[in-house]
Design an enzyme around this catalytic site. Structure first.
Site, mmCIF file in Angstrom:
data_model
loop_
_atom_site.group_PDB
_atom_site.id
_atom_site.type_symbol
_atom_site.label_atom_id
_atom_site.label_comp_id
_atom_site.label_asym_id
_atom_site.label_seq_id
_atom_site.Cartn_x
_atom_site.Cartn_y
_atom_site.Cartn_z
ATOM 1 N N LYS A 24 15.532 19.164 4.931
ATOM 2 C CA LYS A 24 16.599 20.065 5.370
ATOM 3 C C LYS A 24 17.664 20.224 4.297
ATOM 4 O O LYS A 24 18.114 21.314 4.015
ATOM 5 C CB LYS A 24 17.221 19.514 6.653
ATOM 6 C CG LYS A 24 18.354 20.351 7.216
ATOM 7 C CD LYS A 24 17.830 21.578 7.908
ATOM 8 C CE LYS A 24 18.934 22.447 8.471
ATOM 9 N NZ LYS A 24 18.462 23.840 8.606
ATOM 10 N N HIS A 83 4.860 49.034 -9.858
ATOM 11 C CA HIS A 83 4.860 48.686 -11.293
ATOM 12 C C HIS A 83 3.886 47.552 -11.592
ATOM 13 O O HIS A 83 4.008 46.894 -12.628
ATOM 14 C CB HIS A 83 6.280 48.327 -11.740
ATOM 15 C CG HIS A 83 7.205 49.493 -11.665
ATOM 16 N ND1 HIS A 83 7.128 50.562 -12.522
ATOM 17 C CD2 HIS A 83 8.190 49.790 -10.781
ATOM 18 C CE1 HIS A 83 8.041 51.453 -12.202
ATOM 19 N NE2 HIS A 83 8.697 51.019 -11.137
ATOM 20 N N CYS A 132 16.039 12.402 3.335
ATOM 21 C CA CYS A 132 16.104 11.063 3.913
ATOM 22 C C CYS A 132 17.214 10.956 4.972
ATOM 23 O O CYS A 132 18.308 11.459 4.790
ATOM 24 C CB CYS A 132 16.335 9.955 2.887
ATOM 25 S SG CYS A 132 15.008 9.868 1.687
ATOM 26 N N GLU A 162 14.283 36.965 2.540
ATOM 27 C CA GLU A 162 14.503 35.994 3.618
ATOM 28 C C GLU A 162 13.355 36.039 4.631
ATOM 29 O O GLU A 162 12.869 34.997 5.089
ATOM 30 C CB GLU A 162 15.858 36.287 4.287
ATOM 31 C CG GLU A 162 16.235 35.392 5.449
ATOM 32 C CD GLU A 162 16.237 33.888 5.127
ATOM 33 O OE1 GLU A 162 16.100 33.500 3.962
ATOM 34 O OE2 GLU A 162 16.347 33.098 6.086
ATOM 35 N N ARG A 181 15.398 15.452 8.111
ATOM 36 C CA ARG A 181 15.837 15.083 6.770
ATOM 37 C C ARG A 181 14.710 14.532 5.909
ATOM 38 O O ARG A 181 14.900 14.261 4.721
ATOM 39 C CB ARG A 181 16.964 14.050 6.850
ATOM 40 C CG ARG A 181 18.144 14.532 7.649
ATOM 41 C CD ARG A 181 19.252 13.522 7.587
ATOM 42 N NE ARG A 181 19.784 13.420 6.243
ATOM 43 C CZ ARG A 181 20.746 14.179 5.761
ATOM 44 N NH1 ARG A 181 21.295 15.103 6.520
ATOM 45 N NH2 ARG A 181 21.175 14.034 4.535
ATOM 46 N N ASN A 193 19.314 6.913 0.380
ATOM 47 C CA ASN A 193 19.120 8.364 0.283
ATOM 48 C C ASN A 193 19.622 8.779 -1.094
ATOM 49 O O ASN A 193 20.816 8.649 -1.371
ATOM 50 C CB ASN A 193 19.923 9.060 1.394
ATOM 51 C CG ASN A 193 19.827 10.570 1.310
ATOM 52 O OD1 ASN A 193 18.990 11.109 0.588
ATOM 53 N ND2 ASN A 193 20.677 11.261 2.048
ATOM 54 N N GLY A 194 18.724 9.240 -1.950
ATOM 55 C CA GLY A 194 19.124 9.643 -3.297
ATOM 56 C C GLY A 194 18.096 9.197 -4.310
ATOM 57 O O GLY A 194 16.959 8.868 -3.954
ATOM 58 N N LYS A 252 10.819 32.898 5.537
ATOM 59 C CA LYS A 252 10.578 32.380 6.898
ATOM 60 C C LYS A 252 9.073 32.294 7.170
ATOM 61 O O LYS A 252 8.590 31.328 7.745
ATOM 62 C CB LYS A 252 11.237 33.275 7.966
ATOM 63 C CG LYS A 252 12.739 33.368 7.942
ATOM 64 C CD LYS A 252 13.475 32.053 7.996
ATOM 65 C CE LYS A 252 13.884 31.576 6.626
ATOM 66 N NZ LYS A 252 14.869 30.539 6.537
ATOM 67 N N TRP A 301 11.962 11.156 2.741
ATOM 68 C CA TRP A 301 11.405 12.288 1.990
ATOM 69 C C TRP A 301 11.154 11.713 0.598
ATOM 70 O O TRP A 301 12.084 11.406 -0.139
ATOM 71 C CB TRP A 301 12.404 13.440 1.943
ATOM 72 C CG TRP A 301 11.846 14.703 1.375
ATOM 73 C CD1 TRP A 301 11.111 15.647 2.033
ATOM 74 C CD2 TRP A 301 11.987 15.181 0.030
ATOM 75 N NE1 TRP A 301 10.787 16.672 1.182
ATOM 76 C CE2 TRP A 301 11.304 16.416 -0.058
ATOM 77 C CE3 TRP A 301 12.618 14.696 -1.115
ATOM 78 C CZ2 TRP A 301 11.237 17.171 -1.221
ATOM 79 C CZ3 TRP A 301 12.546 15.443 -2.294
ATOM 80 C CH2 TRP A 301 11.860 16.668 -2.326
ATOM 81 N N GLU A 341 7.598 29.346 4.927
ATOM 82 C CA GLU A 341 7.996 27.994 5.346
ATOM 83 C C GLU A 341 7.375 27.606 6.673
ATOM 84 O O GLU A 341 7.007 26.462 6.884
ATOM 85 C CB GLU A 341 9.519 27.933 5.550
ATOM 86 C CG GLU A 341 10.326 27.997 4.306
ATOM 87 C CD GLU A 341 11.818 27.875 4.609
ATOM 88 O OE1 GLU A 341 12.451 26.966 4.078
ATOM 89 O OE2 GLU A 341 12.355 28.695 5.377
HETATM 90 O O1 M6R Z 1 21.929 23.485 3.033
HETATM 91 P P1 M6R Z 1 21.761 24.667 2.136
HETATM 92 O O2 M6R Z 1 22.077 25.956 2.832
HETATM 93 O O3 M6R Z 1 22.537 24.538 0.859
HETATM 94 O O4 M6R Z 1 20.232 24.692 1.765
HETATM 95 C C1 M6R Z 1 19.738 25.609 0.829
HETATM 96 C C2 M6R Z 1 18.248 25.702 0.881
HETATM 97 O O5 M6R Z 1 17.662 24.473 0.554
HETATM 98 C C3 M6R Z 1 17.764 26.153 2.257
HETATM 99 O O6 M6R Z 1 18.300 27.375 2.616
HETATM 100 C C4 M6R Z 1 16.230 26.271 2.266
HETATM 101 O O7 M6R Z 1 15.813 27.338 1.475
HETATM 102 C C5 M6R Z 1 15.700 26.367 3.688
HETATM 103 N N1 M6R Z 1 14.428 25.731 3.729
HETATM 104 C C6 M6R Z 1 15.604 27.770 4.194
HETATM 105 O O8 M6R Z 1 15.001 27.887 5.435
#
Ligand code: M6R
Length: 589
Positions: free
Chosen positions: A584, A490, A2, A467, A29, A100-101, A471, A74, A474
């Site tokens: 985010k 395995h 949010c 990682e 956000r 937000n929360g 990517k 969100w 996502e």
């Molecule tokens: O703000 P942060 O680095 O603590 O966020 C952690 C994860 O939520 C963040 O890395 C998330 O996995 C992203 N979508 C990665 O691209």
């Protein structure tokens, strides 16, 4: 999770449009819905415009005015509907609330309000706040009503209230971020700085327990508990307007991927005193624990391998799995909490627990003014600048480079480490030329219709597969599954059929041959082997050749995943800056 943005004293008397523009900067956000409330002097109640969907190129028909407050959502409580979009009004329509929360006790609060005949229009926890303030303001000032209401809310919350009667915006913070921007005669309230960076870089980040009142006469800071005014000490950020703009790139994600060519070498301007003090502690036998969520947890795991290279047995524990291991923490433990935002709820919970047990907390963060920054004993600020795309790229590589430098400091090779990181920037810059991009775009086209992709890597290239796969998932929504090269045979090898794409991430290291043997096993079952490595091999059907950077090759291998995810996502019609369902910063458990 949010975005909040409000303005008082809009110079152009177009507060709704100013808020709309600012919300577009905060859309990362949350993008389930957006909404704006405004005080229109010609009317005797607050006007609201709210819609489901991304704010994108949206326009608003709200009338002119100098005060407005808006939100990008969100969704948590209540589906994605116009009614559930913020702002939410009280029964008199003179109080608008955005939030937000999560209000954990909203049901019980709502029941009390229903008895008092309050009419609810949405299914959200937020609407309860508007009616509670209305109820309390019958016998108290608006400031007292808001502070008292806020104290009743359980959970991590930031609220912002537009009050028609006092023509003010009043906001309270406990756990979710809020920052005020101090312009010349204009005042801003936001979840994050990019919303108002065009107008001012003079800011104050609210602490938990802080409240602010923004009115014609300026900004006043209060302690919510005592209701007493506090001294507001602002700071000037060194962020530039272009940090929050696309600067000719079609998406923030692509801009941020390219920015790494500068942000990675920038990590060498690290605070040496801090790094040396930390490395002395590590040398003296402090236990090292690395934690974070998502991409940050992969940074933790990669750093664990860097520590192993120098003979230090560091632990990497995802923050959401931290608790069972927290009992091993004592006063001689250093916990590195890795986070782009510094607001991730799971990471903060782990850090609070570690702190309780006496650990020293080192925040490895990118954003400024976060909760994690305040909780930490030492802040390693990685300085990658605002990361607007929801998918993390430059923050990750800057965190990894910073932690790599720390490992070189532990073995008294910091200067050598810095030279390597600066060289990494130079080599990556040369490598990412038109030809490399063409090869990646053509690979993305070839993989465009795939639904499943597998990835293998070993040792430092294992976290790289995690990682890389994240990517792809996502950004393009293709199912990408990463494995340690040794793991695949395995069980998962059953999934390999003729033509199944399998990425093999490798470096010129001691496990190169083992990884190639695993690749051969997949190839023998018909898999399409795509090498991401600084060498050629008969096992590779396709090779994305990365520069040979020794133990830092992994940076280039990961950047291939970032770019491939981007081009796959664009090709498949996804929005690379705002992947579906993601926010985010995940400020809820
Ligand atoms: O703000 P942060 O680095 O603590 O966020 C952690 C994860 O939520 C963040 O890395 C998330 O996995 C992203 N979508 C990665 O691209």
């Amino acid at each position: 999770m949010c975005g909040i943005f409000g303005i008082i004293n809009d110079k152009k008397n177009q507060a709704a449009n100013t808020v709309l523009d600012g919300l577009k900067k905060l859309e990362y956000r949350g993008y389930d819905s957006w909404g704006i409330s405004i005080i229109d002097e010609g009317k005797n109640q607050i006007q609201v415009d709210k819609h489901i969907g991304k704010i994108g190129e949206a326009k608003t028909n709200l009338p002119p005015g100098k005060i407005a407050l808006g939100h990008t959502r969100w969704a948590t409580h209540g589906g994605v509907t116009d009614n559930n979009a913020h702002p939410h009004l009280d029964c008199t329509k003179k109080i608008a609330v955005i939030h937000n929360g999560i209000v954990e006790n909203y049901q019980e609060l709502k029941e009390e309000l229903l008895v008092k005949d309050h009419k609810f229009i949405s299914e959200t926890d937020t609407e309860v706040i508007a009616h509670l303030i209305e109820e309390k303001s019958k016998s108290k000032s608006i400031k007292e009503a808001i502070f008292e209401t806020f104290k009743l809310l359980r959970g991590s919350n930031a609220i912002a209230v537009l009050d028609f009667t006092s023509q003010a915006i009043i906001a309270c913070r406990n756990g979710s971020p809020l920052v005020v921007g101090i312009g010349s005669d204009q005042y801003f309230l936001a979840s994050d700085v990019p919303a108002f960076l065009k107008e001012t870089n003079k800011v104050y980040f609210l602490n938990d327990g802080d409240a602010v009142i923004l009115s014609n006469s300026g900004i006043k800071l209060f302690n919510i508990e005592t209701g007493k005014e506090k001294n507001l000490i602002s700071q000037i950020l060194d962020w530039k307007l272009e940090d929050a703009e696309k600067n000719g790139f079609p998406h923030f994600l692509l801009k941020e991927i390219y920015e790494q060519l500068k942000t990675i070498p920038k990590t060498t301007s690290i605070n040496e005193k801090q790094i040396k003090e930390l490395s002395e502690k590590i040398k003296s036998g402090y236990k090292v624990i690395l934690t974070g969520c998502g991409t940050a947890s992969y940074c933790a795991l990669a750093t664990k391998y860097f520590f192993a290279q120098i003979g230090i047995d560091a632990q990497a524990i995802p923050s959401y799995e931290f608790m069972p291991f927290s009992k091993f923490i004592d006063e001689k433990t250093i916990v590195f909490a890795i986070s782009q935002s510094g607001e991730t709820a799971d990471t903060l919970i782990a850090v609070k627990e570690a702190k309780k047990r006496g650990a020293e907390i080192i925040a490895v963060i990118n954003a400024r003014g976060s909760t994690l920054e305040r909780l930490a004993d030492t802040v390693l600020s990685v300085g990658a600048g605002p990361e607007i795309a929801v998918v993390s790229t430059k923050a990750f590589t800057s965190q990894l480079a910073t932690l790599y430098l720390l490992t070189t400091a532990v073995t008294d090779r910091l200067e050598e480490g810095k030279v390597k990181i600066i060289n990494l920037g130079k080599v990556l810059t040369k490598w990412l030329d038109v030809q490399s991009i063409k090869r990646l775009v053509s690979l993305a086209k070839r993989l465009m219709d795939e639904e499943h992709i597998y990835l293998i890597g070993k040792h430092i290239n294992y976290p790289a597969t995690l990682e890389f796969a994240l990517k792809i998932k996502e950004t393009s929504y293709v199912h990408a599954e990463p494995f340690s090269a040794g793991e695949l045979k395995h069980g998962v090898i059953t999934l390999i059929q003729k033509g199944t794409p399998c990425f093999v991430l490798a470096s010129n290291d001691e496990v190169k041959d083992e990884v190639l043997s695993s690749a051969a096993e997949i190839k023998a079952r018909g898999g399409l082997i795509i090498g991401v490595a600084p060498f050629e091999s008969n096992e590779f059907d396709v090779l994305i050749k990365t520069p040979d950077l020794g133990d830092l090759t992994v940076f280039a291998n990961i950047i291939v995943g970032q770019l491939l995810g981007y081009y796959l996502g664009v090709g498949r019609g996804a929005d690379p800056d705002k992947p579906r369902n993601l926010a985010k910063s995940v400020t809820v458990k």
